[in-house]
Enzyme design. Sequence first.
Site: not given
Length: 320
Positions: A42, A46, A70, A130
């Site tokens: 993943e 960021r 993210t 998640k």
Amino acid sequence: MHEALFEQIHKIGLVPVVKIDDASKAVGLAKAMVKGGLPCAEVTFRTAAAEEAIKQITSAVPEMLVGAGTVINLDFAKKAVAAGAKFIVSPGFNPSVVDWCLENNIPIVPGVCTPSDIEAGLSRGLSTLKFFPAEVSGGVDMLKNLAGPFPNLMFMPTGGISPANLASYAKQSNVLAVGGSWMVKPELIEAEDWDTISNLCSEAVVALQGLEFAHLGINNENAAEAEKTIAALQAFGMVKKVGNSSTFLNTTIEVLPKMYYGRLGHLGFKCFDIERTLAYLGRHGFTVNEETITRDAKGKIKVCYIKQEFSGFAVHLVKA
């Protein structure tokens, strides 16, 4: 929807959360992870390098299942998909991102940590969410409690998970896969320490299985021979428990009154998730004996044997 992809993620069982600052290191990282038995990542938005890193990995290492993490806005989602991300993960439940992914048939795993978040996902037909941030939001105890009102929901817990608590999450029946970053720390990526990353991935994959020796099975020609074996073991202080088709001594030795799988008998191993462990063992050349599979009410494998034998013993998997 997207059952095949989520089943692939489930069998891998661990989704490394990657923060990468230099896209030129992405291919080396992906190859190190594949070598370590973790062909999944993943890549988080960021950093500014995320989009290019996803592009490079999907192009150069096609065996790698790459998702984007993210993804906190629609712009990131569109960039991630254009770069080749096969699934989207977000830290929270952003309706615009979720709805766009659903409209465009993109697998999406939005972050939740409350029943209200979960119900928002269920209202859109999502079955995998998640759980983030996992440890500070109740951890394994929270997942156990959520299993009651949401029995068919699967989670990808992420946040605060490490080798120390990996097993407690991996053994939960409502955990599809676990997210973590300890095997792909930014400083290891920056130093291009691929060997360490491969080793950490390998260690994590083994720990994820929860493999543990359970019992030794001993074959006998007939019931009379089995009784002699049982009596001999009782002389050593072992306590017998008679079952429908065999007798256990102290839960660690199973005496069978017949010749069964294995010339001499079998070695029983417990594991957290048999489907996942079969996928792991498959990479080591082992295959399941389909005729021996027993399933529970939900269709999950409870017991099975491996086709391959060694030193006269078959191998038997039992769900822990």
